[in-house]
Design a protein around this motif. Structure first.
Motif, mmCIF file in Angstrom:
data_model
loop_
_atom_site.group_PDB
_atom_site.id
_atom_site.type_symbol
_atom_site.label_atom_id
_atom_site.label_comp_id
_atom_site.label_asym_id
_atom_site.label_seq_id
_atom_site.Cartn_x
_atom_site.Cartn_y
_atom_site.Cartn_z
ATOM 1 N N LYS A 190 0.859 -1.170 0.000
ATOM 2 C CA LYS A 190 0.000 0.000 0.000
ATOM 3 C C LYS A 190 0.899 1.225 0.000
ATOM 4 N N THR A 191 0.332 2.375 -0.286
ATOM 5 C CA THR A 191 1.119 3.597 -0.344
ATOM 6 C C THR A 191 0.805 4.470 0.859
ATOM 7 N N TYR A 192 1.845 4.941 1.523
ATOM 8 C CA TYR A 192 1.641 5.876 2.612
ATOM 9 C C TYR A 192 2.799 6.860 2.651
ATOM 10 N N GLU A 193 2.603 7.987 3.291
ATOM 11 C CA GLU A 193 3.616 9.019 3.386
ATOM 12 C C GLU A 193 4.137 9.136 4.815
ATOM 13 N N ILE A 194 5.440 9.339 4.921
ATOM 14 C CA ILE A 194 6.054 9.627 6.210
ATOM 15 C C ILE A 194 7.060 10.749 5.999
ATOM 16 N N SER A 195 7.474 11.383 7.072
ATOM 17 C CA SER A 195 8.536 12.381 6.946
ATOM 18 C C SER A 195 9.869 11.669 6.783
ATOM 19 N N LEU A 196 10.806 12.315 6.118
ATOM 20 C CA LEU A 196 12.136 11.728 5.951
ATOM 21 C C LEU A 196 12.785 11.466 7.303
ATOM 22 N N SER A 197 12.488 12.309 8.293
ATOM 23 C CA SER A 197 13.066 12.119 9.626
ATOM 24 C C SER A 197 12.537 10.866 10.311
ATOM 25 N N SER A 198 11.416 10.308 9.824
ATOM 26 C CA SER A 198 10.867 9.072 10.383
ATOM 27 C C SER A 198 11.260 7.844 9.570
ATOM 28 N N ALA A 199 11.961 8.056 8.461
ATOM 29 C CA ALA A 199 12.378 6.936 7.616
ATOM 30 C C ALA A 199 13.586 6.237 8.234
ATOM 31 N N SER A 200 14.003 5.151 7.603
ATOM 32 C CA SER A 200 15.137 4.385 8.109
ATOM 33 C C SER A 200 16.427 5.186 8.007
ATOM 34 N N SER A 201 17.432 4.761 8.763
ATOM 35 C CA SER A 201 18.724 5.461 8.740
ATOM 36 C C SER A 201 19.336 5.424 7.346
ATOM 37 N N GLY A 202 19.103 4.313 6.634
ATOM 38 C CA GLY A 202 19.616 4.218 5.270
ATOM 39 C C GLY A 202 19.013 5.261 4.356
ATOM 40 N N MET A 203 17.697 5.468 4.464
ATOM 41 C CA MET A 203 17.029 6.474 3.635
ATOM 42 C C MET A 203 17.485 7.881 4.002
ATOM 43 N N GLN A 204 17.713 8.128 5.274
ATOM 44 C CA GLN A 204 18.146 9.459 5.705
ATOM 45 C C GLN A 204 19.527 9.801 5.172
ATOM 46 N N ALA A 205 20.377 8.803 4.990
ATOM 47 C CA ALA A 205 21.706 9.043 4.421
ATOM 48 C C ALA A 205 21.682 9.028 2.898
ATOM 49 N N LEU A 206 20.838 8.154 2.323
ATOM 50 C CA LEU A 206 20.811 7.964 0.875
ATOM 51 C C LEU A 206 20.123 9.107 0.139
ATOM 52 N N ILE A 207 18.945 9.508 0.597
ATOM 53 C CA ILE A 207 18.133 10.451 -0.173
ATOM 54 C C ILE A 207 18.837 11.787 -0.389
ATOM 55 N N PRO A 208 19.409 12.434 0.640
ATOM 56 C CA PRO A 208 20.121 13.694 0.359
ATOM 57 C C PRO A 208 21.271 13.502 -0.627
ATOM 58 N N LEU A 209 21.996 12.402 -0.507
ATOM 59 C CA LEU A 209 23.123 12.145 -1.412
ATOM 60 C C LEU A 209 22.631 11.968 -2.845
ATOM 61 N N GLN A 210 21.678 11.070 -3.052
ATOM 62 C CA GLN A 210 21.206 10.796 -4.408
ATOM 63 C C GLN A 210 20.640 12.050 -5.075
ATOM 64 N N LEU A 211 19.795 12.780 -4.356
ATOM 65 C CA LEU A 211 19.138 13.930 -4.971
ATOM 66 C C LEU A 211 20.108 15.080 -5.204
ATOM 67 N N MET A 212 21.089 15.224 -4.313
ATOM 68 C CA MET A 212 22.111 16.253 -4.526
ATOM 69 C C MET A 212 22.888 15.969 -5.810
ATOM 70 N N VAL A 213 23.301 14.718 -5.996
ATOM 71 C CA VAL A 213 24.081 14.377 -7.183
ATOM 72 C C VAL A 213 23.227 14.539 -8.439
ATOM 73 N N GLN A 214 21.981 14.094 -8.396
ATOM 74 C CA GLN A 214 21.107 14.250 -9.560
ATOM 75 C C GLN A 214 20.911 15.729 -9.909
ATOM 76 N N TYR A 215 20.684 16.554 -8.901
ATOM 77 C CA TYR A 215 20.423 17.972 -9.138
ATOM 78 C C TYR A 215 21.661 18.691 -9.658
ATOM 79 N N TYR A 216 22.819 18.438 -9.033
ATOM 80 C CA TYR A 216 24.020 19.194 -9.393
ATOM 81 C C TYR A 216 24.770 18.609 -10.584
ATOM 82 N N THR A 217 24.196 17.603 -11.226
ATOM 83 C CA THR A 217 24.720 17.171 -12.519
ATOM 84 C C THR A 217 23.763 17.516 -13.651
#
Length: 417
Positions: A190-217
């Motif tokens: 099912k689909t649900y929304e949570i804040s990034l601060s409530s996501a797993s530690s992996g997501m908290q480290a991964l998401i800023p990295l991935q999106l930063m690289v995508q944006y700045y390239t």
């Protein structure tokens, strides 16, 4: 061409390396990987400062340079009386030692092409924590990263959500949320929304990295605006002033003095408007040089521990994505520190281009093992095929030690029986 030498800084005794587009450092904790990355990033920023203002001899006192790097990167106490840094590129020669002030000297000609330097620290997940909202990070790499993240995340709206690797998760920034604006949409039956601060530690480290690289390239270059801050305005004025001198006035009037500048500029502008060929060509050269120094052409990333809190399959998916993002016509660059043998082993897959069409060219990559105060290149040539590969033999040593210990215990059980 970029060449870096470091002597006696923190755990580093001596490092002397040439850097490529993709640079990876692997080694144990506290071996000096991040020390190399932090010194290098500081050199890159100083190169940019000198080159984009045409400051031919940029000088800091020894104390100013040490304070700059120790405070920004939080490595107080790493420099001693025998610390040395040498950094040489096509555009600058930088030298630091305790005996004299740091110097950054421009080489003849205008060889620098402006780039965005993006430092992505290992502590990046801290920006997702609500208790740190409004916290003042001071003049540190975390503050620099935070502002870069603020720019990047606004691209990913509820109408333009970002897919996170192959994890069936999406991120978006919801500016209408009162507090938890960073949102994660997690699909799990099912689909649900949570804040990034409530996501797993992996997501908290991964998401800023991935999106930063995508944006700045990509989108960053489409959205870039030259006059983004008062500081940039002042530097832009200085660049234009010095570039006019270097490209136009010094070529037209080699012996002019400062008091003649305004009069000579009026004369040059008049002849340019009248279409005189020499003046038209010099103005054309000025515009080309200005764009080269004022408008970024690519991004150079310095990334600490991309594998942070990630399962091995996610680590290799991330490495592939990072390389793919950097392989545009802009030829972005990366410096990566890691503890993960999965990350380094997967580079051999990318060297052979045997997965998803993502391929690293052999001349574009350098990998070093960091230990005992120095580095050892892991770039080797396959004896059978002649291909350039990454030597990962020593990276399997911990697993082999565990296996041998297990077998030894198994044999002891047999003997006891």
């Amino acid at each position: 061409m970029r060449h870096l030498t470091i002597k006696h800084i923190g755990p580093i005794d001596f490092v002397d390396i040439n850097l490529s587009r993709f640079n990876f450092f692997i080694g144990p904790q506290s071996s000096g990987k991040s020390t190399i990355a932090k010194v290098l990033s500081t050199c890159m920023w100083l190169e940019k400062e000198a080159a984009t203002t045409l400051t031919e001899h940029l000088t800091y006192t020894t104390d100013e340079f040490v304070a700059l790097i120790e405070e920004f990167h939080k490595i107080q106490g790493y420099f001693g009386v025998d610390s040395v840094v040498d950094y040489v590129t096509d555009s600058v020669v930088l030298h630091y030692d305790k005996k004299r002030a740091l110097s950054v000297d421009l080489k003849p000609g205008i060889n620098y092409h402006r780039q965005k330097v993006s430092y992505i620290p290992a502590e990046r997940s801290a920006i997702t924590l609500p208790e740190l909202q409004g916290f003042e990070f001071g003049s540190t790499n975390m503050r620099s990263f935070l502002f870069d993240w603020f720019s990047a995340r606004e691209l990913y709206t509820p109408e333009r959500k970002a897919e996170i690797l192959n994890l069936d998760m999406r991120y978006f920034f919801d500016k209408d949320e009162k507090k938890y604006k960073d949102r994660v949409e997690h699909r799990n039956g099912k689909t649900y929304e949570i804040s990034l601060s409530s996501a797993s530690s992996g997501m908290q480290a991964l998401i800023p990295l991935q999106l930063m690289v995508q944006y700045y390239t990509n989108e960053y270059f489409e959205r870039y605006k030259l006059k983004s801050a008062f500081d940039d305005d002042e530097k832009d004025k200085l660049l234009r002033y010095r570039l006019v001198d270097k490209v136009v006035l010094e070529k037209l009037y080699p012996r002019y003095i400062e008091s003649q500048r305004s009069e000579l500029l009026r004369e040059a502008n008049k002849k340019y408007r009248e279409g005189e060929k020499k003046y038209v060509e010099l103005v054309k050269e000025f515009k080309a040089m200005y764009n080269q120094l004022a408008i970024p052409e690519r991004t150079s990333f310095v990334i600490e521990e991309p594998e942070e809190n990630l399962y091995p399959y996610s680590q290799i998916a991330l490495v592939e994505l990072l390389v793919k993002c950097c392989q545009t016509e802009r030829k972005h660059e990366m410096v990566v520190t890691t503890h993960s043998p999965y990350v380094i082993n997967y580079l051999n897959v990318l060297l052979r281009g045997s997965h998803g069409g993502v391929k690293i060219m052999p001349n574009d990559i350098n990998v070093w093992a960091v230990s005992d105060g120095g580095v050892l290149s892991l770039n080797v040539q396959d004896a059978k095929t002649g291909e350039m590969l990454i030597d990962t033999y020593d990276l399997t040593e911990p697993m082999e030690a565990i296996f041998n210990e297990y077998k030894r215990g198994e044999n002891e059980d047999v003997i006891r029986k």
